[in-house]
Design an enzyme around this catalytic site. Structure first.
Site, PDB file in Angstrom:
ATOM      1  N   LYS A 174     -16.920 -40.724 -23.599  1.00 16.00           N
ATOM      2  CA  LYS A 174     -17.767 -39.262 -23.053  1.00 16.00           C
ATOM      3  C   LYS A 174     -19.131 -38.982 -23.821  1.00 16.00           C
ATOM      4  O   LYS A 174     -19.168 -37.694 -23.853  1.00 16.00           O
ATOM      5  CB  LYS A 174     -16.893 -38.286 -22.881  1.00 16.00           C
ATOM      6  CG  LYS A 174     -15.509 -38.833 -22.150  1.00 16.00           C
ATOM      7  CD  LYS A 174     -15.792 -39.078 -20.632  1.00 16.00           C
ATOM      8  CE  LYS A 174     -16.444 -37.927 -19.799  1.00 16.00           C
ATOM      9  NZ  LYS A 174     -16.682 -38.916 -18.403  1.00 16.00           N
ATOM     10  N   THR A 224     -21.701 -43.937 -18.963  1.00 22.34           N
ATOM     11  CA  THR A 224     -21.871 -44.457 -17.629  1.00 22.34           C
ATOM     12  C   THR A 224     -23.544 -44.022 -16.904  1.00 22.34           C
ATOM     13  O   THR A 224     -23.859 -44.969 -16.223  1.00 22.34           O
ATOM     14  CB  THR A 224     -20.909 -43.512 -16.570  1.00 22.34           C
ATOM     15  OG1 THR A 224     -19.575 -43.765 -16.848  1.00 22.34           O
ATOM     16  CG2 THR A 224     -21.042 -43.848 -15.059  1.00 22.34           C
ATOM     17  N   THR A 261     -18.686 -51.139 -24.808  1.00 19.30           N
ATOM     18  CA  THR A 261     -17.437 -51.266 -25.420  1.00 19.30           C
ATOM     19  C   THR A 261     -17.357 -49.757 -26.058  1.00 19.30           C
ATOM     20  O   THR A 261     -18.515 -48.990 -26.271  1.00 19.30           O
ATOM     21  CB  THR A 261     -17.374 -51.957 -26.486  1.00 19.30           C
ATOM     22  OG1 THR A 261     -16.223 -52.032 -27.186  1.00 19.30           O
ATOM     23  CG2 THR A 261     -18.548 -52.137 -27.852  1.00 19.30           C
ATOM     24  N   HIS A 262     -16.255 -49.388 -26.246  1.00 20.17           N
ATOM     25  CA  HIS A 262     -15.927 -48.109 -27.061  1.00 20.17           C
ATOM     26  C   HIS A 262     -15.328 -48.445 -28.370  1.00 20.17           C
ATOM     27  O   HIS A 262     -14.885 -47.451 -29.131  1.00 20.17           O
ATOM     28  CB  HIS A 262     -14.879 -47.264 -26.199  1.00 20.17           C
ATOM     29  CG  HIS A 262     -15.752 -46.687 -24.800  1.00 20.17           C
ATOM     30  ND1 HIS A 262     -16.610 -46.129 -24.914  1.00 20.17           N
ATOM     31  CD2 HIS A 262     -14.834 -46.481 -23.692  1.00 20.17           C
ATOM     32  CE1 HIS A 262     -16.795 -45.479 -23.629  1.00 20.17           C
ATOM     33  NE2 HIS A 262     -15.708 -45.873 -22.924  1.00 20.17           N
ATOM     34  N   SER A 314     -16.086 -32.788 -23.012  1.00 22.41           N
ATOM     35  CA  SER A 314     -16.029 -33.682 -21.977  1.00 22.41           C
ATOM     36  C   SER A 314     -14.701 -34.623 -22.120  1.00 22.41           C
ATOM     37  O   SER A 314     -14.036 -35.093 -21.185  1.00 22.41           O
ATOM     38  CB  SER A 314     -17.193 -34.504 -22.105  1.00 22.41           C
ATOM     39  OG  SER A 314     -17.296 -35.359 -20.991  1.00 22.41           O
ATOM     40  N   SER A 330     -30.931 -38.754 -12.251  1.00 20.14           N
ATOM     41  CA  SER A 330     -30.616 -37.391 -12.480  1.00 20.14           C
ATOM     42  C   SER A 330     -29.191 -37.060 -12.300  1.00 20.14           C
ATOM     43  O   SER A 330     -28.562 -37.802 -11.433  1.00 20.14           O
ATOM     44  CB  SER A 330     -31.516 -36.544 -11.267  1.00 20.14           C
ATOM     45  OG  SER A 330     -30.867 -36.707 -10.115  1.00 20.14           O
ATOM     46  N   PHE A 331     -28.740 -35.826 -12.757  1.00 24.56           N
ATOM     47  CA  PHE A 331     -27.219 -35.733 -13.071  1.00 24.56           C
ATOM     48  C   PHE A 331     -26.619 -35.598 -11.419  1.00 24.56           C
ATOM     49  O   PHE A 331     -25.727 -36.177 -10.979  1.00 24.56           O
ATOM     50  CB  PHE A 331     -26.832 -34.548 -13.646  1.00 24.56           C
ATOM     51  CG  PHE A 331     -25.505 -34.180 -13.861  1.00 24.56           C
ATOM     52  CD1 PHE A 331     -24.472 -34.932 -14.789  1.00 24.56           C
ATOM     53  CD2 PHE A 331     -24.870 -33.465 -13.008  1.00 24.56           C
ATOM     54  CE1 PHE A 331     -23.407 -34.907 -14.651  1.00 24.56           C
ATOM     55  CE2 PHE A 331     -23.374 -33.090 -12.820  1.00 24.56           C
ATOM     56  CZ  PHE A 331     -22.651 -33.806 -13.764  1.00 24.56           C
ATOM     57  N   MET A 363     -17.512 -37.160 -13.435  1.00 22.53           N
ATOM     58  CA  MET A 363     -19.119 -36.484 -13.965  1.00 22.53           C
ATOM     59  C   MET A 363     -19.033 -35.062 -13.593  1.00 22.53           C
ATOM     60  O   MET A 363     -19.277 -34.482 -12.278  1.00 22.53           O
ATOM     61  CB  MET A 363     -20.333 -37.325 -13.232  1.00 22.53           C
ATOM     62  CG  MET A 363     -20.104 -38.660 -13.220  1.00 22.53           C
ATOM     63  SD  MET A 363     -21.620 -39.531 -12.773  1.00 22.53           S
ATOM     64  CE  MET A 363     -22.739 -39.158 -14.194  1.00 22.53           C
TER      65      MET A 363
END
Length: 401
Positions: A134, A138, A191-192, A222, A315-316, A344
């Protein structure tokens, strides 16, 4: 198609993705039945509450001395007996595991895959996106995907983001590593995992790493909402106050935020040409500038018109309504319960002010700020400050750039 035959004690799995079929034969002792199901209709319940679950969660531990990865069920952690907060959280996550001590989700994270990560073969033209969950993962995946599509929106419009930027430790029920290995170059991977658990060749600087960091207060907010909608994280039902405590103590899946950030920041100091640090706040304030910086870093220059197209597309609001990235289209159907929140959600700087009490904000400042100052990593917590710094200096994260 999945056929399980008790008499022959084997499981034949054929996954049809619309373009090709792959199969795998595995021994099992499951009762006989036949199921025909396209891969896009697979569910976590089907995968883990059917006989297939035993195949997915089986730990193929190596005994030849080459496997130094420790994997165990998180519910067996002896520390749970002495920490009620930790126990409540860990036990709420289905099949949670620990990889070398790092807490991971149990669904779609397979021991067989995790044990092979250290020696996973890195290509010199790989582009790796490394993030704490988060932090803008993405968003940056879509940017990278479009950079390598030369700003051609149509080229990515019908393929979900998970098939364009491939996740290392979370993936397909069968053949995940084979899929990663067979992907043509240049591969875009994400990867996280913390530094200690990414592939060894990646730690040595064999490929380019982009690390996206987000201020810990907004990151916590988030991640809280992400936990609530994520089936694989147990659809968190605890309070916000409890979650803040979990974040502050570093108890969450993928470990402490500060340790994660520090690990990659120190890696950047060691191999500066191989690691680019980008902040969520920089992307939010001046997306076009940051896309250009990313293009330069990955060695894929674009024209101003191409960058403009990516900037507009990313854009978001457009991202939030894009089914290829907002997790409305997924190969596993029940990963998220978006009746509680969208994947999102807001995409702003400073939403933490709508959640944190003054005491919680002070606690985060006391925990994180001294360490960030010691590291020399500048982090901002509101839009106006981010905008002012970007306007004056061009970047927020300027140290050693």
């Amino acid at each position: 198609m999945i056929t399980i035959d008790q008499e022959r004690q084997h499981c034949s799995i054929v996954v049809d993705d619309g373009n090709r079929k792959t199969s795998k034969i595995t021994e099992t002792k499951s009762p006989s039945f036949l199921i025909i199901m396209p891969s896009k209709f697979l569910t976590l319940k089907f995968l883990y509450q059917s006989p297939i679950g035993a195949l997915l969660t089986k730990d193929h531990h190596s005994t030849n001395g080459k496997d130094n990865c420790e994997i165990r069920k998180a519910k067996n952690d002896p520390n749970l007996k002495n920490d009620e907060i930790l126990a409540k959280y860990v036990l709420s996550i289905p099949k949670a595991i620990r990889m070398n001590g790092l807490l991971l989700q149990g669904y779609l994270a397979y021991p067989k895959v995790l044990r092979r990560i250290e020696n996973f073969e890195i290509r010199t033209d790989d582009i790796w996106l490394c993030t704490y969950p988060k932090s803008g993962t993405t968003w940056t995946e879509e940017i990278l995907s479009l950079i390598f599509a030369n700003g051609d929106i149509d080229a990515v419009s019908k393929k979900i983001i998970a098939e364009r930027v491939l996740h290392l430790e979370i993936g397909k029920p069968f053949g995940h590593l084979k899929w990663l290995r067979s992907t043509p170059s240049p591969r875009l991977l994400a990867t996280h995992l913390n530094v200690e658990n990414i592939p060894g060749q990646l730690r040595q600087g064999k490929a380019k790493i982009i690390y996206v960091v987000r201020n810990p207060k907004d990151n916590a907010v988030s991640y809280y909402h992400h936990h609530r909608i994520s089936t694989f994280l147990g659809n968190y039902s605890g309070s916000w106050d409890e979650f803040v405590d979990l974040f502050a103590k570093g108890y969450l899946v993928y470990g402490p935020w500060l340790d994660h950030v520090r690990g990659f920041w120190e890696l950047k100091q060691r191999i500066p040409d191989s690691v680019l640090f980008v902040s969520y706040e920089e992307l939010k304030v001046d997306l076009k500038r940051m896309i250009g910086i990313i293009c330069d870093f990955v060695g894929h220059p674009l024209t101003e018109n191409q960058i403009d197209r990516i900037t507009s597309h990313c854009s978001f609001e457009k991202m939030r309504n894009n089914k290829m990235v907002n997790r409305e289209e997924l190969p596993v159907a029940d990963l998220f319960d978006m009746s509680k929140s969208k994947f999102m959600r807001k995409g702003i700087i400073g939403d933490w002010r709508n959640h944190f009490t003054a005491e919680q904000s002070k606690r985060f400042d006391e925990i994180f700020q001294p360490e960030l100052v010691k590291m020399g990593l500048p982090i901002v917590y509101d839009h106006d400050t981010a905008e002012e710094i970007m306007s004056k200096h061009g970047r927020i994260i300027r140290t050693n750039e």
